[in-house]
Design a protein around this motif. Sequence first.
Motif, short mmCIF file in Angstrom:
data_model
loop_
_atom_site.label_atom_id
_atom_site.label_comp_id
_atom_site.label_asym_id
_atom_site.label_seq_id
_atom_site.Cartn_x
_atom_site.Cartn_y
_atom_site.Cartn_z
N ARG A 178 39.60 49.05 34.34
CA ARG A 178 38.37 49.17 35.11
C ARG A 178 37.83 47.78 35.46
NH1 ARG A 178 32.62 51.87 33.07
NH2 ARG A 178 31.37 51.11 34.81
N GLY A 179 37.86 46.87 34.50
CA GLY A 179 37.42 45.51 34.77
C GLY A 179 38.27 44.84 35.82
N HIS A 180 39.56 45.08 35.75
CA HIS A 180 40.49 44.53 36.75
C HIS A 180 40.15 45.06 38.14
CE1 HIS A 180 44.47 43.93 38.76
NE2 HIS A 180 44.48 42.83 38.02
N ASP A 181 39.82 46.35 38.21
CA ASP A 181 39.45 46.96 39.50
C ASP A 181 38.10 46.42 39.99
OD1 ASP A 181 41.76 48.45 39.37
OD2 ASP A 181 40.77 50.27 38.64
N ASP A 182 37.16 46.20 39.06
CA ASP A 182 35.86 45.67 39.45
C ASP A 182 36.00 44.31 40.14
OD1 ASP A 182 34.35 47.81 38.55
OD2 ASP A 182 34.00 46.95 36.56
N LEU A 183 36.93 43.51 39.64
CA LEU A 183 37.14 42.19 40.23
C LEU A 183 37.67 42.28 41.66
CD1 LEU A 183 38.47 40.05 37.25
CD2 LEU A 183 36.14 40.32 38.09
N GLU A 184 38.35 43.35 41.96
CA GLU A 184 38.81 43.56 43.35
C GLU A 184 37.62 43.72 44.28
OE1 GLU A 184 41.60 46.75 43.61
OE2 GLU A 184 43.14 45.71 42.44
N GLN A 185 36.55 44.37 43.80
CA GLN A 185 35.34 44.50 44.61
C GLN A 185 34.71 43.14 44.87
OE1 GLN A 185 34.10 47.23 46.05
NE2 GLN A 185 35.71 48.52 45.18
N LEU A 186 34.71 42.30 43.84
CA LEU A 186 34.16 40.96 44.02
C LEU A 186 35.02 40.14 44.98
CD1 LEU A 186 32.14 38.76 43.28
CD2 LEU A 186 33.55 38.21 41.29
N GLU A 187 36.32 40.32 44.89
CA GLU A 187 37.23 39.61 45.80
C GLU A 187 36.92 39.96 47.26
OE1 GLU A 187 41.98 39.44 47.01
OE2 GLU A 187 41.33 40.60 45.28
N LYS A 188 36.74 41.24 47.55
CA LYS A 188 36.45 41.67 48.92
C LYS A 188 35.16 41.03 49.42
CE LYS A 188 38.77 46.13 48.32
NZ LYS A 188 38.57 47.60 48.15
N TYR A 189 34.17 40.99 48.54
CA TYR A 189 32.87 40.40 48.91
C TYR A 189 33.03 38.92 49.22
CZ TYR A 189 28.13 38.55 48.32
OH TYR A 189 26.94 37.89 48.49
N LEU A 190 33.73 38.20 48.36
CA LEU A 190 33.89 36.75 48.53
C LEU A 190 34.70 36.42 49.78
CD1 LEU A 190 34.58 35.75 44.82
CD2 LEU A 190 32.46 35.42 46.10
N VAL A 191 35.71 37.22 50.06
CA VAL A 191 36.53 36.99 51.26
C VAL A 191 35.71 37.24 52.52
CG1 VAL A 191 38.52 37.82 52.57
CG2 VAL A 191 38.73 37.46 50.10
N ARG A 192 34.88 38.31 52.49
CA ARG A 192 34.02 38.59 53.65
C ARG A 192 33.03 37.46 53.89
NH1 ARG A 192 33.33 43.79 51.39
NH2 ARG A 192 31.19 43.24 50.80
N ARG A 193 32.55 36.84 52.80
CA ARG A 193 31.57 35.76 52.91
C ARG A 193 32.21 34.39 53.13
NH1 ARG A 193 26.51 36.91 50.67
NH2 ARG A 193 26.01 34.80 51.40
N ASP A 194 33.53 34.37 53.25
CA ASP A 194 34.28 33.11 53.43
C ASP A 194 34.08 32.14 52.27
OD1 ASP A 194 35.47 33.76 55.87
OD2 ASP A 194 33.70 33.13 57.00
N VAL A 195 33.83 32.68 51.09
CA VAL A 195 33.74 31.83 49.90
C VAL A 195 35.14 31.40 49.48
CG1 VAL A 195 33.05 31.74 47.46
CG2 VAL A 195 31.61 32.91 49.14
N CYS A 196 36.11 32.29 49.65
CA CYS A 196 37.50 31.99 49.32
C CYS A 196 38.40 32.98 50.04
CB CYS A 196 37.73 32.08 47.81
SG CYS A 196 37.52 33.75 47.14
#
Length: 495
Positions: A417-435
């Motif tokens: 579940r924690g691994h999946d939660d980080l995927e949500q953060l990844e999508k957010y950061l990519v959308r915001r051009d953070v990484c």
Amino acid sequence: MDIDEWEKRYSMAFSSISEILDNINGVFVAYNSNVDAIKHVSEKDIHKLISIVGAKAVQQKVTEYPREIQDPVDLVARLVIAMRDGKAAEVPTYTADTHKWLMDNMVFDKARMGGQAGIISNLLSNLGVNNVITYVPWLSKEQAEYFVDAPNLKYPVIENGVLRLKHPHDAYDVNQLPKINWIFEFSKGTKVEYDGEIFEVPRDNRLIISSRPPWLRIDMSEQLYDQIPHMNGMIDGAILSGYQMIKEKYEDGTTYHDYVKKAVDVIKRLKEGSPDMRIHVEFTSIQNKVIRRTILKDIVHKHASSLGLDTVEVANALNVLGHEELAYAVISKGENSISALYEGAVKLLCELKLERVHIHSLGFYICVASKDFPLTVEEHRDALMFSSTLAAAQALHGDIGSLEEGGTGLGVPISERGHDDLEQLEKYLVRRDVCTGTEFEDGCVCALNHDLIVIPTKVVQDPVATVGIGDTISAGAFAAILAMIRKKGAEDRGS
């Protein structure tokens, strides 16, 4: 990075950190320790307590949400709230009547070391850190007995005007009364029914009823204060906690301003001659908003280097700093909560002028660090994985008796579940051009004005106990960081 690859990184991180822990000269740990009276609350127990104080009275108090425990109804109501939400909480009580009522109506299962500083001191001693100098202003004989019997654990005393370091067993005040907290642990699935309400506990957690007797002060004698710089050659950093015990007003006319000043003066004194000394503050649940804000703005801001918190504590901190909407988003259960947690971490890092903010949540950790932090993001990631391994061992055994025993946490699986939660953060950061997604893959992100380190954590499904896990996480990571900084310093001097 898939879970198998994360598991390999975990093994390497724990091994590499274990080899250099003895690089640390020592750590100063203060202020709060107490004796924890632990009770696991069953369905029968909660039904008994509700029947004693009355279901309707409990329902009314639940609505009022008491911020301190003044009578048994307050206590039962806050226990019901904690069980309903499945969230950890700590609520103060300023009367000895609470302990007496509990002893009359609820026998505890066991007693153990409690308080952030006490738990952290024992942990670091058992991990083999060279000098763990622990300080608690109210060291009673009963309290001293709960410190581990290890030669590297020391307590500062003044004898004939000279600083001496003794084991707590040999340094207690014979006239000091003990501080006893009650820890109510509860399990997922426990059913609670009262006044027409019925629910099941959503997750394992606990409620702490924190004793705050009138003699409790975050303080230090003038003699010891004067001698603090003599410890500087023996310590590389300090872990400070217990500030939540500061009150707005005291019976003798002093106020929180007096004790906040003393707290800041001690930090300044620790840094004398060692301006680069790392100071970690371990945050906790603080009901009083004035005290919560004051701790952040007047103690943590500019004086601390590092801050450790859980998700609820992040929301509480953001709330008193004026970020109410973000605070609400952090504790919401929607898919945006993890991105709000990241944004909250960045705000705390920048507004409080910190080097790092370490947030532990069930299934993952988020850490943001300033760009001038002396470790690489990969080294910082190793520190987080080391601490996650220790936390898993703590959950497995209820305590960690040695570094070797800490390594048993490697056998605990990483949270899917924690691994999946980080995927949500990844999508957010990519959308915001953070990484980019590739940059996020290994949990290490170098953003524009900060570094971000995220890891999925090891989670024990049926923990022996939950008390002390957050302290283990923060202290383990901070100790790993001190060890790596020491190693780098030695390498730089060698070159």
